[in-house]
Scaffold this active site. Structure first.
Site, PDB file in Angstrom:
ATOM      1  N   CYS A  95      -5.244  -0.160 -12.918  1.00 48.23           N
ATOM      2  CA  CYS A  95      -4.884  -0.663 -11.593  1.00 48.23           C
ATOM      3  C   CYS A  95      -5.644   0.153 -10.563  1.00 48.23           C
ATOM      4  O   CYS A  95      -5.528   1.390 -10.539  1.00 48.23           O
ATOM      5  CB  CYS A  95      -3.380  -0.570 -11.356  1.00 48.23           C
ATOM      6  SG  CYS A  95      -2.905  -1.101  -9.693  1.00 48.23           S
ATOM      7  N   CYS A 139      -6.829  -5.432  -3.614  1.00 53.62           N
ATOM      8  CA  CYS A 139      -6.694  -5.255  -5.069  1.00 53.62           C
ATOM      9  C   CYS A 139      -7.953  -4.622  -5.644  1.00 53.62           C
ATOM     10  O   CYS A 139      -9.027  -5.228  -5.640  1.00 53.62           O
ATOM     11  CB  CYS A 139      -6.375  -6.553  -5.784  1.00 53.62           C
ATOM     12  SG  CYS A 139      -6.056  -6.316  -7.563  1.00 53.62           S
ATOM     13  N   GLY A 140      -7.794  -3.403  -6.162  1.00 52.50           N
ATOM     14  CA  GLY A 140      -8.956  -2.662  -6.653  1.00 52.50           C
ATOM     15  C   GLY A 140      -9.629  -3.285  -7.849  1.00 52.50           C
ATOM     16  O   GLY A 140     -10.853  -3.478  -7.868  1.00 52.50           O
ATOM     17  N   THR A 141      -8.853  -3.640  -8.892  1.00 56.13           N
ATOM     18  CA  THR A 141      -9.478  -4.205 -10.074  1.00 56.13           C
ATOM     19  C   THR A 141      -9.939  -5.647  -9.828  1.00 56.13           C
ATOM     20  O   THR A 141     -10.941  -6.085 -10.400  1.00 56.13           O
ATOM     21  CB  THR A 141      -8.531  -4.141 -11.282  1.00 56.13           C
ATOM     22  OG1 THR A 141      -7.227  -4.609 -10.902  1.00 56.13           O
ATOM     23  CG2 THR A 141      -8.410  -2.728 -11.800  1.00 56.13           C
TER      24      THR A 141
END
Length: 348
Positions: free
Chosen positions: A102, A269-271
């Site tokens: 995450c 959202c990083g991913t």
């Protein structure tokens, strides 16, 4: 001290106790569990994840769900190092499962470690870039923190192995044909324009986006089941990501992911940002080393860049770097009274 406060601080009278630090990364919450989860120092994140999932799932439900959390809360069980100078490990947990990776929680955890002094730069008042790492179920994640007078101002993480899988055509009820891009970056993501939901990316439209994501998720599962008939294992994709033009002056893209638990990411959202970059690179719409700025639901942004990666499962991958900001918001203790019928958490 009042008798009621003395009663509250008498920890042994509670069935379960978790010491936590809360933060938010560009609007998305992270709750780092410092103690009480029962994980031994130096444990492998994979072993720790399996132990929590199979034997102590209450750690996830207590820290993520109501009445102490909510559907979009995200928690991290912190694994302390077993030797001086060792790296911390993590187990990621949300309302549905135990993700391998995450991005926002990585940034939030790194910021928490630095602000609490659990990871220390060269000097207490250090200004500059400071590098360290975090052990995750997806492997070691390199980190680069920007510090000013010892305080963490931003964190960049590197994820190796993000890749675009393919584009599938869905025939959605009342919408018709829609092209959906599938990509992986520690979790599976399906990207499609928000116009397919006949709405816009806006906080006032979130219920509509959640409902439409459920329709897409079901249609996608049926479609992938058909394409997996050749013997290949079809991915299970829970994250539906609506895309749109940005409103932030620095951003080139905008998205909001909706998970299988109907939670949604306030940050970009990083991913998902890693997976989006992999998709754009594969389609020739983003070059290696080019600036990528992604906007989230509440108008905050992540800065990203993609570089060439190795092949994975026959797919060319990218090395994705994403930078964002996090702020510590609370230090607290979560308590479970043995007489509380809802003490271990619930979702409403």
């Amino acid at each position: 001290m009042s008798n009621s406060l003395q009663r509250l601080t008498y920890r042994d009278s509670y069935q379960r106790v978790l010491d936590v630090v809360d933060s938010h990364t560009c609007g998305q919450p992270t709750r780092v569990i410092l103690a009480g989860h029962g994980l031994e120092a130096g444990m492998s994140p994979l072993v720790a994840r399996d132990m929590l999932r199979n034997e102590r799932d209450w750690v996830r439900t207590v820290s993520v769900m109501e009445p102490r959390g909510h559907r979009s809360m995200f928690s991290v069980a912190l694994i302390h190092p077993d030797r001086p100078g060792g790296e911390f490990g993590v187990v990621f947990m949300d309302a549905a499962a135990y993700p391998d990776m995450c991005g926002h929680a990585t940034i939030g955890t790194a910021t928490t470690l630095l602000e609490l002094g659990l990871v220390q730069p060269p000097t207490p008042d250090f200004t500059g870039m400071f590098e360290f790492g975090l052990q995750t179920p997806a492997g070691r994640v390199p980190l680069r923190a920007r510090l000013e007078a010892g305080h963490c101002k931003s964190v960049a993480f590197v994820f190796e192995g993000a890749y675009f899988l393919k584009t599938v055509d869905l025939n959605l009820p009342d919408i018709g044909a829609v092209a959906v891009d599938l990509a992986y970056a520690g979790q599976w993501y399906a990207f499609l324009p928000v116009s397919a939901a006949r709405t816009t990316i806006d906080v006032t439209k979130i219920k509509e986006l959640i409902a439409a994501a459920s329709v897409v998720r079901d249609a996608l599962a049926a479609r992938l089941c058909d394409t997996g008939a050749d013997g290949q294992i079809a991915p299970v994709i829970g994250n539906i990501v609506w895309t749109d033009a940005p409103s932030h002056p620095q951003a080139q893209h905008r998205n909001v992911p909706i998970s299988a638990a109907d939670s949604f990411d306030r940050s970009p959202c990083g991913t998902a940002t890693c997976a989006r970059m992999a998709t754009l690179v594969a389609k020739g719409k983003l070059g290696f080393g080019e600036r990528f700025v992604n906007e989230g639901l509440v108008g905050t942004i992540y800065h990203g860049v993609a570089r060439p990666g190795a092949s994975k499962a026959g797919q060319p991958t990218i090395v994705a770097e994403v930078e964002g900001n996090a702020w510590v918001t609370a230090v607290s203790t979560l308590l479970v009274d043995p007489s509380d019928p809802l003490g271990n958490g619930y979702l409403a």
